[in-house]
Design a protein around this motif. Sequence first.
Motif, PDB file in Angstrom:
ATOM      1  N   PRO A  87     -44.176  13.805 -14.747  1.00 40.43           N
ATOM      2  CA  PRO A  87     -42.820  13.246 -14.814  1.00 40.43           C
ATOM      3  C   PRO A  87     -42.368  12.587 -13.518  1.00 40.43           C
ATOM      4  O   PRO A  87     -41.595  11.623 -13.551  1.00 40.43           O
ATOM      5  CB  PRO A  87     -41.950  14.467 -15.154  1.00 40.43           C
ATOM      6  N   LEU A  90     -42.984   8.836 -13.278  1.00 38.74           N
ATOM      7  CA  LEU A  90     -42.336   7.934 -14.223  1.00 38.74           C
ATOM      8  C   LEU A  90     -41.574   6.809 -13.544  1.00 38.74           C
ATOM      9  O   LEU A  90     -41.636   5.651 -13.977  1.00 38.74           O
ATOM     10  CB  LEU A  90     -41.380   8.706 -15.133  1.00 38.74           C
ATOM     11  N   LEU A 104     -43.425  11.005 -22.660  1.00 39.71           N
ATOM     12  CA  LEU A 104     -44.015  11.958 -21.719  1.00 39.71           C
ATOM     13  C   LEU A 104     -44.598  13.134 -22.487  1.00 39.71           C
ATOM     14  O   LEU A 104     -43.911  13.757 -23.303  1.00 39.71           O
ATOM     15  CB  LEU A 104     -42.955  12.464 -20.740  1.00 39.71           C
ATOM     16  N   CYS A 124     -36.058  11.012 -15.284  1.00 38.12           N
ATOM     17  CA  CYS A 124     -37.170  11.000 -16.237  1.00 38.12           C
ATOM     18  C   CYS A 124     -36.669  11.288 -17.649  1.00 38.12           C
ATOM     19  O   CYS A 124     -36.974  10.544 -18.593  1.00 38.12           O
ATOM     20  CB  CYS A 124     -38.221  12.037 -15.829  1.00 38.12           C
ATOM     21  N   VAL A 128     -37.130   8.421 -20.679  1.00 40.17           N
ATOM     22  CA  VAL A 128     -38.141   8.495 -21.744  1.00 40.17           C
ATOM     23  C   VAL A 128     -37.472   8.543 -23.112  1.00 40.17           C
ATOM     24  O   VAL A 128     -36.361   9.043 -23.272  1.00 40.17           O
ATOM     25  CB  VAL A 128     -39.066   9.715 -21.575  1.00 40.17           C
ATOM     26  N   VAL A 131     -40.161  13.512 -25.322  1.00 39.75           N
ATOM     27  CA  VAL A 131     -41.001  14.428 -24.545  1.00 39.75           C
ATOM     28  C   VAL A 131     -41.763  15.289 -25.545  1.00 39.75           C
ATOM     29  O   VAL A 131     -41.157  15.952 -26.398  1.00 39.75           O
ATOM     30  CB  VAL A 131     -40.170  15.332 -23.615  1.00 39.75           C
TER      31      VAL A 131
END
Length: 378
Positions: A87, A90, A104, A124, A128, A131
């Motif tokens: 992470p 990123l 992620l 992060c 994203v 996850v």
Amino acid sequence: MCSEKLPVPPIRGGAIQLYIEGIVPFLIKRHQITVFSIGDPGLKDHETVNGVEYCRVHAGSKSEYVQLVSQQLAARHFDIVHIFNRPKSLRSYYNASPGSKFILSLHNEMFAPHKISRQQAIFCLETVQKVITVSDFIKKSVEKNYPPAAGKIKTIYSGVNPDEFYPVWTEKAEKIKQEIKGKYGVGNGKVVLVVTRFSEKKGVHLVLAAMEQVLKKHPQTILMVVGSKWYGNNRVDDYVSHVYRLAKNLPEKQVIFTGFIPPKQVTRFFSAGDIFVCASQWQEPLARIHYEAMAAGLPIVTTDRGGNAEVVEGYGNGIIIPQYDDSNDFAWAINYLLENPATALAMGKRGRKLAEERYNWGRLAGEILEIYDSLGDY
């Protein structure tokens, strides 16, 4: 985006590397796939295999790896960038390719406070689209520290290719078992199998202590430990030396250390086992060896540490020992399975069925493809 420690394909091993290798044959049916990983003397820096492009960069540090991969991202366009277990990287990837959508995958507690700053973590999780975690244990650990991210996090359990494993009750597995026993010069006793890295947190020392008790009741039993200190080599450190000293308390022919075995050959050793033991002492995210043991039809003895119990508890495919750091509990579980072969066989068959129906690459890749599809038009 593989992590920077080991290459893809997993010629040196590695759970993340095995995961990527397992899913790309399914992803490539629907998408163009490029895999970035660290370079290796045994692999080309750039090649396309079965339609999958592999870009491998040579870097002396994590930061250099991220920098080199970011440069390649900036020079090309990718609709989706799927980052594995990093992470903190990123922001660099996002700056290089702000037009991409990011996913992620988490294989460890990478959002623990000592691993990432709160600012980095929030950036992060806000950036994203999704996850993916390998266990509910990892999912809950992120949600505990960052509750607003809960809606973005999904547990997708890993898997194996069951066709690469011969269940222990088959003639093929029995043939492999006899070949391996012959190679290491051991008798016809039942085999307690441990596949691991040599680390105190992996608990090999506890299994050795347990075997002292097991051998008192079942003197022909063999402990086979497959693995080494680190992927790809047989380096000896203080802990490895300690394990070797403990082994001297057992009869020479009743404990076998194979050293490092290439990943593609490890499947044979699962066929040689009768009972599989995972002795994790740390909060293991969810050790993928559980899936491999299932595919081979082995009853599992494991600890309730981290996510391990999530693929055993309630499934009837193994035993979760009461006290994770007590060798007596390991001895009890191993003795129980040795003394109840019908129960052990039934556990193994349930595990094999789980691998065939649930914990396999096809199911895993299918769930990832659903996430890709949910991102809409690129």
